[in-house]
Design a protein around this motif. Structure first.
Motif, PDB file in Angstrom:
ATOM      1  N   GLU A 161       0.115  -7.890  -1.220  1.00  0.00           N
ATOM      2  CA  GLU A 161       0.218  -9.348  -1.483  1.00  0.00           C
ATOM      3  C   GLU A 161      -1.079  -9.931  -1.952  1.00  0.00           C
ATOM      4  OE1 GLU A 161       0.202  -8.694   3.027  1.00  0.00           O
ATOM      5  OE2 GLU A 161       1.020  -7.618   1.316  1.00  0.00           O
ATOM      6  N   ASP A 162      -2.237  -9.266  -1.265  1.00  0.00           N
ATOM      7  CA  ASP A 162      -3.408  -9.721  -1.734  1.00  0.00           C
ATOM      8  C   ASP A 162      -4.248  -9.336  -3.062  1.00  0.00           C
ATOM      9  OD1 ASP A 162      -3.192 -11.178   0.521  1.00  0.00           O
ATOM     10  OD2 ASP A 162      -4.600  -9.902   1.737  1.00  0.00           O
ATOM     11  N   GLN A 163      -3.542  -8.354  -3.622  1.00  0.00           N
ATOM     12  CA  GLN A 163      -4.159  -7.632  -4.679  1.00  0.00           C
ATOM     13  C   GLN A 163      -4.317  -8.344  -5.831  1.00  0.00           C
ATOM     14  OE1 GLN A 163      -2.644  -3.752  -5.723  1.00  0.00           O
ATOM     15  NE2 GLN A 163      -2.957  -2.824  -3.451  1.00  0.00           N
ATOM     16  N   PRO A 164      -3.201  -9.229  -6.246  1.00  0.00           N
ATOM     17  CA  PRO A 164      -3.584 -10.115  -7.434  1.00  0.00           C
ATOM     18  C   PRO A 164      -4.665 -11.177  -7.556  1.00  0.00           C
ATOM     19  CG  PRO A 164      -1.048 -10.297  -6.996  1.00  0.00           C
ATOM     20  CD  PRO A 164      -1.785  -9.235  -5.788  1.00  0.00           C
ATOM     21  N   ILE A 165      -4.943 -11.608  -6.414  1.00  0.00           N
ATOM     22  CA  ILE A 165      -6.056 -12.291  -6.312  1.00  0.00           C
ATOM     23  C   ILE A 165      -7.310 -11.601  -6.194  1.00  0.00           C
ATOM     24  CG2 ILE A 165      -6.176 -12.827  -3.807  1.00  0.00           C
ATOM     25  CD1 ILE A 165      -7.242 -15.746  -6.239  1.00  0.00           C
ATOM     26  N   PHE A 166      -7.063 -10.426  -5.812  1.00  0.00           N
ATOM     27  CA  PHE A 166      -8.459  -9.576  -5.845  1.00  0.00           C
ATOM     28  C   PHE A 166      -8.798  -9.109  -7.169  1.00  0.00           C
ATOM     29  CE2 PHE A 166     -10.751  -5.730  -4.001  1.00  0.00           C
ATOM     30  CZ  PHE A 166     -11.584  -6.273  -3.107  1.00  0.00           C
ATOM     31  N   HIS A 167      -7.833  -8.955  -7.991  1.00  0.00           N
ATOM     32  CA  HIS A 167      -7.938  -8.610  -9.398  1.00  0.00           C
ATOM     33  C   HIS A 167      -8.563  -9.396 -10.218  1.00  0.00           C
ATOM     34  CE1 HIS A 167      -4.247  -5.539  -9.309  1.00  0.00           C
ATOM     35  NE2 HIS A 167      -5.333  -5.295  -8.328  1.00  0.00           N
ATOM     36  N   GLU A 168      -8.284 -10.953  -9.695  1.00  0.00           N
ATOM     37  CA  GLU A 168      -8.553 -12.119 -10.460  1.00  0.00           C
ATOM     38  C   GLU A 168     -10.475 -11.939 -10.067  1.00  0.00           C
ATOM     39  OE1 GLU A 168      -8.566 -16.840  -9.906  1.00  0.00           O
ATOM     40  OE2 GLU A 168      -6.576 -15.719  -9.905  1.00  0.00           O
ATOM     41  N   TRP A 169     -10.680 -12.024  -8.718  1.00  0.00           N
ATOM     42  CA  TRP A 169     -12.078 -11.802  -8.555  1.00  0.00           C
ATOM     43  C   TRP A 169     -12.792 -10.754  -8.910  1.00  0.00           C
ATOM     44  CZ3 TRP A 169     -10.642 -12.323  -2.514  1.00  0.00           C
ATOM     45  CH2 TRP A 169     -10.053 -13.733  -2.281  1.00  0.00           C
ATOM     46  N   ALA A 170     -12.225  -9.499  -9.155  1.00  0.00           N
ATOM     47  CA  ALA A 170     -12.841  -8.452  -9.711  1.00  0.00           C
ATOM     48  C   ALA A 170     -13.194  -8.905 -11.232  1.00  0.00           C
ATOM     49  CB  ALA A 170     -12.017  -7.349  -9.578  1.00  0.00           C
ATOM     50  N   ASN A 171     -12.097  -9.516 -12.076  1.00  0.00           N
ATOM     51  CA  ASN A 171     -12.376  -9.673 -13.261  1.00  0.00           C
ATOM     52  C   ASN A 171     -13.592 -10.710 -13.446  1.00  0.00           C
ATOM     53  OD1 ASN A 171     -11.377  -9.615 -16.115  1.00  0.00           O
ATOM     54  ND2 ASN A 171     -10.833 -11.845 -16.010  1.00  0.00           N
ATOM     55  N   GLY A 172     -13.728 -11.912 -12.501  1.00  0.00           N
ATOM     56  CA  GLY A 172     -14.764 -12.453 -12.491  1.00  0.00           C
ATOM     57  C   GLY A 172     -16.048 -11.845 -12.246  1.00  0.00           C
ATOM     58  N   MET A 173     -16.116 -10.737 -11.620  1.00  0.00           N
ATOM     59  CA  MET A 173     -17.379 -10.144 -11.403  1.00  0.00           C
ATOM     60  C   MET A 173     -17.674  -9.495 -12.492  1.00  0.00           C
ATOM     61  SD  MET A 173     -17.335  -8.687  -7.670  1.00  0.00           S
ATOM     62  CE  MET A 173     -16.094  -7.640  -7.712  1.00  0.00           C
TER      63      MET A 173
END
Length: 416
Positions: A161-173
């Motif tokens: 359930e946390d992976q979508p926002i985690f992907h968004e942060w990874a994209n930001g990095m």
């Protein structure tokens, strides 16, 4: 360092194709002091033997705060890491701290753990390829980026359930072209999330002793009574995420472009799956994902390639130049998947050799095998000179890689 002026460095033409400039530097100024785009003056080392030596030289420190008089947060290293309190990771440490932490992390991030994850990497690659349609698709956004992010999230134990926002942060990095400070903000968010997740896992470990994700293994890791603190575990998880996923994104993107622009080599690979491991090594060498080794700083005066470098100076080992050195590789500007010379420096050398190298190689091998098995007629959807490369110092990768295919996905294709 040579009477003739060096070619322009860090221009748009250089970013698109740095290899002619590196050839000039290897011949005329193998140790070359230059001003980097961030204003720091550093020595670039470009010959294979010199680069290999620099990567293993204990007189070069990884700790900018103690070894570089011109250091201040943000000048070197990952944007936002000091401000986020996550800079105490393997890329910034020297022995004995580096030795202790690498030993502890290695107890958790084992080759066996990576090998056991191969079926999940294959499943993830196939699921991403299932979404490809007849229209051109950006291979970076649709495949090269999500594959390693999904894999490292699952390996770390990030809840679904946390992976979508985690992907968004990874994209930001990974986005160097976004608003100023965007990378640092993403780093801070990821750090905060990882620290909280590690705290939760530490509390539940006694009640869940069979949990086998990487974060739980990092928490359990110990050696002669030494344990990773929550801050250390968060820093280690962060660098596994940051270095691991971006390296693999670029390996898949750069490697796919190299294969599509060398159809005779792609045909050789498609005819012989036994070449896959050698192909990954050659793609790492030919246009690897890491252009420069991470920052190093002289702790005393040293001599490299006949050039004197004073103490307290930044030194960047140019991996991309070393891996095209004709003194080490035959016809180095030629892509040859059957090359058996070995010894590329794409993932480093010495005590700071990439901890995630086995995972990057596994993901690259699976990514190329599945991609070209599912889409044997894959082709570029734009001319190669229309592609844009990221202009960051350390990594070398594409903004986008538009591709197309005219053949349908074979519905009866079975994973193997």
């Amino acid at each position: 360092m040579g009477a003739v002026s060096a070619p322009p460095l860090f221009s748009r033409d250089f970013v698109d194709d740095p290899y002619p400039a590196y050839a000039w530097l290897r011949e005329h100024a193998p140790v070359h002091k230059t001003r980097l785009p961030n204003g720091v003056e550093a020595y670039l080392v470009t010959r294979y033997d010199d680069v290999r030596s620099v990567l293993a030289d204990p007189r070069l420190s990884k700790n900018a705060a103690t070894s570089f008089p011109g250091w201040r947060p943000g000048r070197t290293g990952i944007p936002g890491e000091h401000r986020s309190g996550i800079a105490a990771h393997l890329l910034n440490l020297d022995p004995p701290d580096h030795t202790r932490l690498r030993r502890l992390v290695s107890k958790a991030f084992t080759p066996r753990r990576v090998a056991d994850f191969e079926p999940r990497v294959i499943e993830t690659a196939d699921r991403l390829l299932d979404a490809f349609g007849p229209e051109p698709v950006d291979l970076i956004r649709a495949y090269a980026f999500p594959l390693p992010v999904i894999v490292i999230c699952e390996m770390l134990g990030v809840p679904p359930e946390d992976q979508p926002i985690f992907h968004e942060w990874a994209n930001g990095m990974a986005d160097r072209s976004g608003p100023r400070g965007g990378v640092g903000r993403s780093v801070k968010r990821v750090r905060g999330y990882l620290k909280e997740l590690i705290h939760k896992k530490r509390l539940t470990l006694p009640a869940d002793p069979v949990n086998d994700d990487l974060l739980s293994a990092l928490i359990r890791a110990s050696d002669h009574g030494e344990h990773l603190t929550e801050d250390e575990a968060a820093a280690m998880a962060f660098i596994l995420l940051f270095a691991g996923f971006e390296t693999t994104v670029n390996l898949i993107g750069n490697g796919t472009l190299a294969l599509l622009t060398h159809p005779e080599q792609l045909a050789k690979l498609q005819a012989d799956a036994g070449l896959l491991d050698a192909a990954v090594e050659e793609l790492l060498r030919f246009d690897g994902p890491v252009e420069f080794g991470t920052w190093r700083f002289t702790t005393e005066p040293i001599t490299v390639g006949g050039a004197a470098i004073p103490a307290g100076e930044p030194v960047l080992a140019v991996l991309a130049a070393a891996d095209r050195d004709p003194a080490r590789f035959t016809d180095p500007d030629t892509l040859d998947l059957s090359r058996n010379e070995g010894g590329n420096l794409a993932l480093g050398h010495g005590i700071h050799f990439c901890l995630g190298a086995p995972l990057a190689r596994l993901e690259g091998r699976v990514a190329f095998e599945r991609l070209f098995a599912r889409f044997p007629d894959l082709a570029l959807a734009v001319a190669p000179d229309e592609l844009r490369w990221h202009s960051g110092l350390i990594m070398r990768g594409l903004h986008e890689l538009p591709v197309r295919t005219s053949s349908p996905i074979r519905a009866d294709y079975q994973a193997h």
